[in-house]
Design a protein around this motif. Structure first.
Motif, short mmCIF file in Angstrom:
data_model
loop_
_atom_site.label_atom_id
_atom_site.label_comp_id
_atom_site.label_asym_id
_atom_site.label_seq_id
_atom_site.Cartn_x
_atom_site.Cartn_y
_atom_site.Cartn_z
N LYS A 1 0.84 -1.21 0.00
CA LYS A 1 0.00 0.00 0.00
C LYS A 1 0.87 1.25 0.00
CE LYS A 1 -4.36 -0.66 2.50
NZ LYS A 1 -4.98 -0.44 3.81
N ASP A 2 0.39 2.29 -0.65
CA ASP A 2 1.16 3.54 -0.70
C ASP A 2 1.47 4.08 0.70
OD1 ASP A 2 1.27 3.42 -3.39
OD2 ASP A 2 -0.40 4.83 -3.74
N GLU A 3 0.47 3.97 1.62
CA GLU A 3 0.70 4.49 2.97
C GLU A 3 1.84 3.75 3.65
OE1 GLU A 3 -2.38 3.81 1.35
OE2 GLU A 3 -3.59 3.42 3.13
N VAL A 4 1.92 2.44 3.39
CA VAL A 4 2.99 1.65 4.00
C VAL A 4 4.32 1.97 3.33
CG1 VAL A 4 3.83 -0.69 4.45
CG2 VAL A 4 1.38 -0.19 4.60
N ARG A 5 4.24 2.09 2.02
CA ARG A 5 5.46 2.38 1.26
C ARG A 5 6.07 3.72 1.73
NH1 ARG A 5 6.33 0.22 -3.97
NH2 ARG A 5 4.10 -0.04 -4.24
N ALA A 6 5.18 4.66 2.06
CA ALA A 6 5.65 5.99 2.46
C ALA A 6 6.46 5.94 3.76
CB ALA A 6 4.46 6.93 2.61
N THR A 7 6.21 4.91 4.58
CA THR A 7 6.93 4.83 5.85
C THR A 7 8.29 4.16 5.69
OG1 THR A 7 5.99 2.68 6.41
CG2 THR A 7 4.75 4.62 7.12
N GLN A 8 8.53 3.61 4.51
CA GLN A 8 9.80 2.91 4.32
C GLN A 8 10.93 3.91 4.11
OE1 GLN A 8 9.02 0.16 1.17
NE2 GLN A 8 7.70 -1.11 2.44
N LYS A 9 12.08 3.53 4.58
CA LYS A 9 13.22 4.44 4.50
C LYS A 9 13.68 4.63 3.05
CE LYS A 9 15.22 3.75 9.05
NZ LYS A 9 16.26 3.06 9.81
N ALA A 10 14.00 5.88 2.73
CA ALA A 10 14.50 6.16 1.38
C ALA A 10 15.96 5.74 1.30
CB ALA A 10 14.36 7.65 1.12
N GLN A 11 16.38 5.39 0.08
CA GLN A 11 17.77 5.02 -0.11
C GLN A 11 18.63 6.28 -0.13
OE1 GLN A 11 19.42 1.83 -0.83
NE2 GLN A 11 17.60 1.13 0.26
N GLN A 12 19.77 6.19 0.53
CA GLN A 12 20.74 7.28 0.47
C GLN A 12 22.12 6.65 0.31
OE1 GLN A 12 20.10 9.18 4.24
NE2 GLN A 12 20.87 7.56 5.42
N THR A 13 23.14 7.46 0.37
CA THR A 13 24.48 6.84 0.31
C THR A 13 25.14 6.95 1.67
OG1 THR A 13 25.34 8.91 -0.56
CG2 THR A 13 24.95 7.15 -2.15
N CYS A 14 25.95 5.95 1.93
CA CYS A 14 26.65 5.86 3.21
C CYS A 14 27.62 7.04 3.34
CB CYS A 14 27.40 4.53 3.26
SG CYS A 14 28.49 4.34 4.67
N ILE A 15 27.57 7.75 4.47
CA ILE A 15 28.44 8.92 4.62
C ILE A 15 29.91 8.52 4.74
CG2 ILE A 15 26.66 10.40 5.66
CD1 ILE A 15 27.95 9.76 8.39
N ARG A 16 30.15 7.26 5.04
CA ARG A 16 31.55 6.86 5.22
C ARG A 16 32.16 6.25 3.96
NH1 ARG A 16 32.36 3.55 10.56
NH2 ARG A 16 31.91 5.58 11.47
N CYS A 17 31.37 5.44 3.23
CA CYS A 17 31.98 4.73 2.10
C CYS A 17 31.28 4.98 0.77
CB CYS A 17 32.07 3.23 2.37
SG CYS A 17 30.54 2.35 2.08
N GLY A 18 30.17 5.71 0.77
CA GLY A 18 29.54 6.05 -0.50
C GLY A 18 28.67 4.96 -1.09
N TYR A 19 28.55 3.83 -0.41
CA TYR A 19 27.71 2.74 -0.92
C TYR A 19 26.26 3.04 -0.57
CZ TYR A 19 26.33 -2.05 -2.02
OH TYR A 19 25.75 -3.15 -2.57
#
Lengths: 107, 358
Positions: free
Chosen positions: B272-290
């Protein structure tokens, strides 16, 4: 009646349970006790128990389960899927080649 | 029983019953339908384009060995125009991975493909032997799994490839669906049946054997006499997956279509969109860029725990609190080299990271 000579092969990691040896020559009686008092021709279900009692060195639960081979082990009879040969009820013949391959290891 | 003739060519003797269809077929028809189905999977999902460089994640085991053979065969037969590479990860497990890598080296000769081996030791400074001698056999599969995933991407980046293919088969995917249901892991359940995944800046990764049954892969390897390695990892297999696997094999014995049915259920699952909205967005690791869903990627968190002698820091809440109580990571902490994905514009706004080599 003379004993049946069979070629038995293990693969996919199953050989580790059988002295780390892939190919074995075994002889089994052609007629074996079955169920209550009766006798019948030796079949693959018999062979599986015979192998467990006579050849298997460790961890029988990785080979046998519920009276037959554990789900996930493929069996070939003379290079044919045992599902086409009656599975455990296949009656062994002189010179048969029976192959057991585990599918349970990583890829 | 009288020999049965092949349901497809009606000519040769049947040697296999297909778990997917129940058809009884001969050896030549089996090879042909197995290869054609993989080809159809590849073309329907448009996995590749002419000129792509593709790394085959190769462990020396049955799935990746058959994958390398079939990819080579299809690339030649259908003129995909792919440059194929073998990419192996050396986890540093004496008596297991060193032996299986010998198989990969033979595959390199047999299939005439370049081979790249990247080791945990080189990338993380730790072999799995050393991880296990430090933390024991609990949670070690977590370290190995997280480290392997990132190592494959980094190895692929070194090779400059566009795409990684792995040998995950239908059984593996059905197991993963079951595991994600049992764990209630909605995020993974939603994506685990995707044939191809790609984060924002990572290399495409796909599973050409998504619909191939393990039984057929093993039979294919057997009848083709392919050279593969089959030994259980010496550091106890993933127990949770083991339960899912045993359960799936029981289901398959009762009804062979169960495997493909579970995959189809997983595919039909919608979040569901409401559930999807609570999922964490992808970002890059501040230490290694992955890619990461937190400030630190999982591999960096696990590595920091190892380096600081608190191996559960990235695994349990208690471990994390203990690590935080000890203050920030020291400046001389060993870290993973900064990740530069291929073909991407690099905006390097990451903080400077000290590199410590052991």
């Amino acid at each position: 009646m003379s004993h049946l000579r069979l070629k038995v092969e293990f693969g996919g990691g199953l050989e580790l349970l059988f002295s780390n040896q892939r190919k074995h020559l075994v002889t089994v009686p052609p007629v074996v006790p079955q169920g209550n008092e009766g006798e019948g021709p030796a079949d693959i279900n018999f062979l599986v128990h015979w192998l467990k009692d006579n050849l298997l060195k460790e961890r029988p639960e990785l080979f046998i389960e519920g009276g037959t081979v554990r789900p996930g082990i493929l069996v070939l009879v003379n290079d044919t899927d045992w599902e086409l040969e009656g599975e455990g009820d296949y009656e062994l013949k002189e010179g048969d080649e029976i192959v057991f391959i585990s599918t349970l290891h990583g890829g | 029983m009288a020999p049965k003739s092949c349901a497809l060519c009606r000519n040769a003797k049947a040697i296999l019953r297909r778990p997917k269809t129940g058809q009884q077929i001969c050896k030549d028809c089996f090879f042909r339908v197995f290869e054609t189905e993989v080809h159809n999977t590849i073309t329907e999902a448009r996995l590749f384009k002419q000129g792509d460089s593709v790394a085959i994640g190769a462990s020396g085991g049955k799935d990746s060995t058959v994958l390398a053979y079939v990819m080579k065969t299809l690339n030649e037969r259908y003129q995909y125009g792919l440059n194929l590479f073998l990419l192996s990860i050396d986890e540093g497990i004496t008596g297991y991975r060193d032996d299986s890598l010998e198989t990969v080296k033979r595959n390199q000769q047999q299939y005439d493909m370049p081979l790249k081996i990247l080791s945990y030791h080189e990338l993380y400074g730790w072999t799995m032997d050393r991880v296990v001698s430090t933390i024991g056999k609990k949670n070690n599969c977590t370290f190995c799994g997280v480290f392997r995933r990132q190592a494959l991407d980094r190895g692929a980046a070194t090779l400059g490839v566009d795409h990684i293919v792995t040998g995950h088969n239908a059984d593996d995917i059905a197991e993963t669906v079951l595991m994600n249901i049992m764990r209630g892991d909605i995020a993974r359940l939603g994506r685990c049946t995707a044939i191809c995944t790609q984060g924002e800046d990572t290399i495409r990764r796909s599973k050409p054997f998504k619909y191939a049954y393990e039984k057929e892969i093993v039979m294919y390897a057997y009848f083709k006499k392919l050279d593969y390695f089959s030994t259980e990892c010496i550091y106890s297999p993933d127990a949770y997956r083991g339960h899912a696997r045993a359960f799936l094999k029981d289901l398959e014995a009762a009804r062979p279509s169960a495997i493909i049915d579970i995959i189809h259920s997983g595919e039909a699952f919608e979040v569901k969109d409401e559930v999807r909205a609570t999922q964490k967005a992808q970002q890059t690791c501040i230490r290694c860029g992955y890619m990461s869903s937190n400030d630190l990627c999982k591999a960096c968190s696990l590595l920091e725990g190892l380096e600081r002698g608190m191996s559960t820091a990235a695994i349990t809440d208690k471990g994390r609190r203990k690590l935080e109580a000890q203050g920030p990571a020291p400046d001389n902490l060993r870290t993973i080299p900064y990740f530069h994905p291929p073909n991407s514009t690099i905006t390097n706004d990451s903080p400077e990271q000290p590199q410590v080599n052991d």
